[in-house]
Motif scaffolding. Structure first.
Motif, PDB file in Angstrom:
ATOM      1  N   LYS A 235      30.632  88.259 -49.353  1.00  0.00           N
ATOM      2  CA  LYS A 235      31.140  87.267 -48.215  1.00  0.00           C
ATOM      3  C   LYS A 235      30.562  86.015 -48.841  1.00  0.00           C
ATOM      4  O   LYS A 235      31.476  84.896 -48.572  1.00  0.00           O
ATOM      5  CB  LYS A 235      30.534  87.465 -46.990  1.00  0.00           C
ATOM      6  N   ALA A 236      29.458  85.848 -49.377  1.00  0.00           N
ATOM      7  CA  ALA A 236      28.949  84.474 -49.614  1.00  0.00           C
ATOM      8  C   ALA A 236      29.678  83.956 -50.991  1.00  0.00           C
ATOM      9  O   ALA A 236      30.014  82.762 -51.132  1.00  0.00           O
ATOM     10  CB  ALA A 236      27.539  84.666 -50.262  1.00  0.00           C
ATOM     11  N   ARG A 237      30.218  85.063 -51.779  1.00  0.00           N
ATOM     12  CA  ARG A 237      31.036  84.480 -52.940  1.00  0.00           C
ATOM     13  C   ARG A 237      32.410  84.114 -52.553  1.00  0.00           C
ATOM     14  O   ARG A 237      32.887  83.037 -52.891  1.00  0.00           O
ATOM     15  CB  ARG A 237      31.250  85.699 -53.849  1.00  0.00           C
ATOM     16  N   ARG A 238      32.956  84.640 -51.477  1.00  0.00           N
ATOM     17  CA  ARG A 238      34.351  84.464 -51.071  1.00  0.00           C
ATOM     18  C   ARG A 238      34.280  82.979 -50.296  1.00  0.00           C
ATOM     19  O   ARG A 238      35.055  82.080 -50.391  1.00  0.00           O
ATOM     20  CB  ARG A 238      34.804  85.651 -49.870  1.00  0.00           C
ATOM     21  N   GLU A 239      33.105  82.766 -49.478  1.00  0.00           N
ATOM     22  CA  GLU A 239      33.249  81.579 -48.869  1.00  0.00           C
ATOM     23  C   GLU A 239      32.840  80.408 -50.012  1.00  0.00           C
ATOM     24  O   GLU A 239      33.580  79.186 -49.739  1.00  0.00           O
ATOM     25  CB  GLU A 239      32.045  81.432 -47.976  1.00  0.00           C
ATOM     26  N   LYS A 240      32.004  80.673 -50.903  1.00  0.00           N
ATOM     27  CA  LYS A 240      31.961  79.416 -52.069  1.00  0.00           C
ATOM     28  C   LYS A 240      33.107  79.397 -52.661  1.00  0.00           C
ATOM     29  O   LYS A 240      33.525  78.380 -53.049  1.00  0.00           O
ATOM     30  CB  LYS A 240      30.891  80.084 -52.949  1.00  0.00           C
ATOM     31  N   ASP A 241      33.977  80.415 -53.082  1.00  0.00           N
ATOM     32  CA  ASP A 241      35.358  80.452 -53.768  1.00  0.00           C
ATOM     33  C   ASP A 241      36.066  79.442 -52.946  1.00  0.00           C
ATOM     34  O   ASP A 241      36.931  78.801 -53.421  1.00  0.00           O
ATOM     35  CB  ASP A 241      35.670  81.548 -54.091  1.00  0.00           C
ATOM     36  N   SER A 242      36.310  79.905 -51.537  1.00  0.00           N
ATOM     37  CA  SER A 242      37.110  79.097 -50.649  1.00  0.00           C
ATOM     38  C   SER A 242      36.660  77.775 -50.531  1.00  0.00           C
ATOM     39  O   SER A 242      37.720  76.880 -50.493  1.00  0.00           O
ATOM     40  CB  SER A 242      37.147  79.861 -49.269  1.00  0.00           C
ATOM     41  N   ALA A 243      35.372  77.351 -50.247  1.00  0.00           N
ATOM     42  CA  ALA A 243      35.265  76.011 -50.329  1.00  0.00           C
ATOM     43  C   ALA A 243      35.550  75.256 -51.917  1.00  0.00           C
ATOM     44  O   ALA A 243      35.896  73.949 -51.701  1.00  0.00           O
ATOM     45  CB  ALA A 243      33.577  75.953 -50.257  1.00  0.00           C
ATOM     46  N   LEU A 244      35.356  75.933 -52.888  1.00  0.00           N
ATOM     47  CA  LEU A 244      35.661  75.090 -54.258  1.00  0.00           C
ATOM     48  C   LEU A 244      37.328  74.957 -54.159  1.00  0.00           C
ATOM     49  O   LEU A 244      37.493  73.909 -54.762  1.00  0.00           O
ATOM     50  CB  LEU A 244      35.225  76.285 -55.219  1.00  0.00           C
ATOM     51  N   ARG A 245      38.112  75.950 -53.717  1.00  0.00           N
ATOM     52  CA  ARG A 245      39.410  75.885 -53.863  1.00  0.00           C
ATOM     53  C   ARG A 245      39.903  74.843 -53.108  1.00  0.00           C
ATOM     54  O   ARG A 245      40.499  73.786 -53.342  1.00  0.00           O
ATOM     55  CB  ARG A 245      40.148  77.012 -53.558  1.00  0.00           C
ATOM     56  N   LYS A 246      39.207  74.479 -51.860  1.00  0.00           N
ATOM     57  CA  LYS A 246      39.616  73.425 -50.691  1.00  0.00           C
ATOM     58  C   LYS A 246      39.285  72.193 -51.433  1.00  0.00           C
ATOM     59  O   LYS A 246      39.954  70.986 -51.200  1.00  0.00           O
ATOM     60  CB  LYS A 246      38.938  73.708 -49.365  1.00  0.00           C
ATOM     61  N   HIS A 247      38.169  72.133 -52.024  1.00  0.00           N
ATOM     62  CA  HIS A 247      37.613  70.895 -52.832  1.00  0.00           C
ATOM     63  C   HIS A 247      38.550  70.371 -53.965  1.00  0.00           C
ATOM     64  O   HIS A 247      38.790  69.178 -53.733  1.00  0.00           O
ATOM     65  CB  HIS A 247      36.397  71.124 -53.552  1.00  0.00           C
ATOM     66  N   ASN A 248      38.900  71.379 -54.587  1.00  0.00           N
ATOM     67  CA  ASN A 248      39.870  71.132 -55.865  1.00  0.00           C
ATOM     68  C   ASN A 248      41.185  70.798 -55.378  1.00  0.00           C
ATOM     69  O   ASN A 248      41.794  69.727 -55.868  1.00  0.00           O
ATOM     70  CB  ASN A 248      39.969  72.310 -56.699  1.00  0.00           C
ATOM     71  N   THR A 249      41.832  71.324 -54.094  1.00  0.00           N
ATOM     72  CA  THR A 249      42.996  70.920 -53.653  1.00  0.00           C
ATOM     73  C   THR A 249      42.925  69.483 -52.952  1.00  0.00           C
ATOM     74  O   THR A 249      43.892  68.677 -53.303  1.00  0.00           O
ATOM     75  CB  THR A 249      43.289  71.808 -52.402  1.00  0.00           C
ATOM     76  N   PHE A 250      41.665  69.232 -52.465  1.00  0.00           N
ATOM     77  CA  PHE A 250      41.664  67.681 -51.868  1.00  0.00           C
ATOM     78  C   PHE A 250      41.568  66.805 -53.103  1.00  0.00           C
ATOM     79  O   PHE A 250      42.089  65.741 -52.956  1.00  0.00           O
ATOM     80  CB  PHE A 250      40.270  67.817 -51.045  1.00  0.00           C
ATOM     81  N   LYS A 251      40.963  67.053 -54.066  1.00  0.00           N
ATOM     82  CA  LYS A 251      40.608  66.176 -55.025  1.00  0.00           C
ATOM     83  C   LYS A 251      42.265  65.894 -55.754  1.00  0.00           C
ATOM     84  O   LYS A 251      42.769  64.871 -56.259  1.00  0.00           O
ATOM     85  CB  LYS A 251      39.915  66.629 -56.330  1.00  0.00           C
ATOM     86  N   ALA A 252      43.021  67.153 -56.132  1.00  0.00           N
ATOM     87  CA  ALA A 252      44.416  66.747 -56.487  1.00  0.00           C
ATOM     88  C   ALA A 252      45.260  66.129 -55.676  1.00  0.00           C
ATOM     89  O   ALA A 252      46.059  65.361 -56.194  1.00  0.00           O
ATOM     90  CB  ALA A 252      44.708  68.431 -56.736  1.00  0.00           C
ATOM     91  N   SER A 253      45.088  66.396 -54.549  1.00  0.00           N
ATOM     92  CA  SER A 253      45.917  65.549 -53.476  1.00  0.00           C
ATOM     93  C   SER A 253      45.551  64.135 -53.397  1.00  0.00           C
ATOM     94  O   SER A 253      46.309  63.285 -53.402  1.00  0.00           O
ATOM     95  CB  SER A 253      45.495  65.933 -52.034  1.00  0.00           C
TER      96      SER A 253
END
Length: 258
Positions: A235-253
């Motif tokens: 669960k911790a890995r999933r949450e970390k990966d999800s947070a990373l994806r959101k961060h990368n999406t925000f940076k790309a946007s």
């Protein structure tokens, strides 16, 4: 004096807090808390002795908030007649440690509050060559007149059986059957250590034992902890990966907006 059986094993321990180590230290306006891991000591030495030496060895480094279970090594540090191996523990390790401790406490609380194990006896001297299920059946029948039996545990290794009752009167009646015969064998009965009968009167109480059912379910609870931590890490890995994806999406946007 009451005699208790099953005084073996070790209980799940809570973190050690050293108030004495924190006394006399000068407070500062800025405080950085760092957790280190220590190992390399002799595990057969008394736990309090190990903790005391660790506090004495590291107190010059600053305020010691807590001393608990050691983890992975990094470098050597001489402490008297043994070497400690020390490293900085990452934030993820600290969170994992806290999750494990919290779950251990919940397992202990479940066992401590289980009313099936308030009144019990240990039985020895029966025919230990019989199969485990047959031993349970014979002893259940022998002690059925004492009252409602809530649980029976046949320990084939120690050749002892723990029998629990719903009421204190059942325990007392079962103790009165000490010296009676089961299948031609003279049995011995004694009070088994329970949460109720084995409450400590204070720190350092002599003669107290771990409640017998804590030992009975130790392997089961170890497996529960392993399964829980496996799920926790996933669960911790999933949450970390999800947070990373959101961060990368925000940076790309943000880059796209210029």
């Amino acid at each position: 004096m009451d005699t208790y059986s099953s005084c073996k094993g070790s209980a799940l321990k809570e973190p050690f807090n050293s108030e004495a180590a924190a006394k006399g230290k000068k407070k500062t306006s800025t405080r950085i808390t760092v957790r280190i891991s220590v190992e390399g000591f002799n595990p057969l030495r008394p736990e309090d002795e190990i903790k005391s030496e660790l506090i004495n060895h590291f107190e010059s480094c600053g305020d010691i908030i807590r001393v608990d279970v050691p983890t992975d090594p990094f470098y050597d540090s001489d402490i008297g007649d043994w070497n400690a191996l020390v490293k900085l523990a990452p934030e993820e390790e600290e969170e994992e440690y806290k999750a494990a401790v919290a779950y251990k406490k919940s397992l202990c609380a479940d066992l401590a509050n289980d009313k099936r194990f308030l009144f019990g006896i240990a039985v020895l001297g029966y025919d230990t060559s019989l199969p485990q299920d047959e031993v349970e059946s014979i002893l259940r029948e022998h002690f059925s007149s004492c009252g409602e039996i809530t649980h029976v545990y046949v320990d084939t290794l120690d050749k002892c059986t723990n029998i629990y009752f719903s009421k204190e009167e059942g325990e007392a009646s079962a103790l009165d059957l000490n010296g009676s015969k089961v299948g031609g064998f003279k049995i011995t009965t004694m009070r088994v250590a329970t949460v109720r009968s084995n409450r400590r009167s204070g720190p350092g109480t002599v003669g107290s034992c771990i409640p017998a059912h804590f030992l009975e379910f130790s392997r089961e609870n170890t497996k529960k902890l392993e399964d829980y931590m496996t799920e926790w890490r996933a669960k911790a890995r999933r949450e970390k990966d999800s947070a990373l994806r959101k961060h990368n999406t925000f940076k790309a946007s943000k880059r796209a907006r210029g």
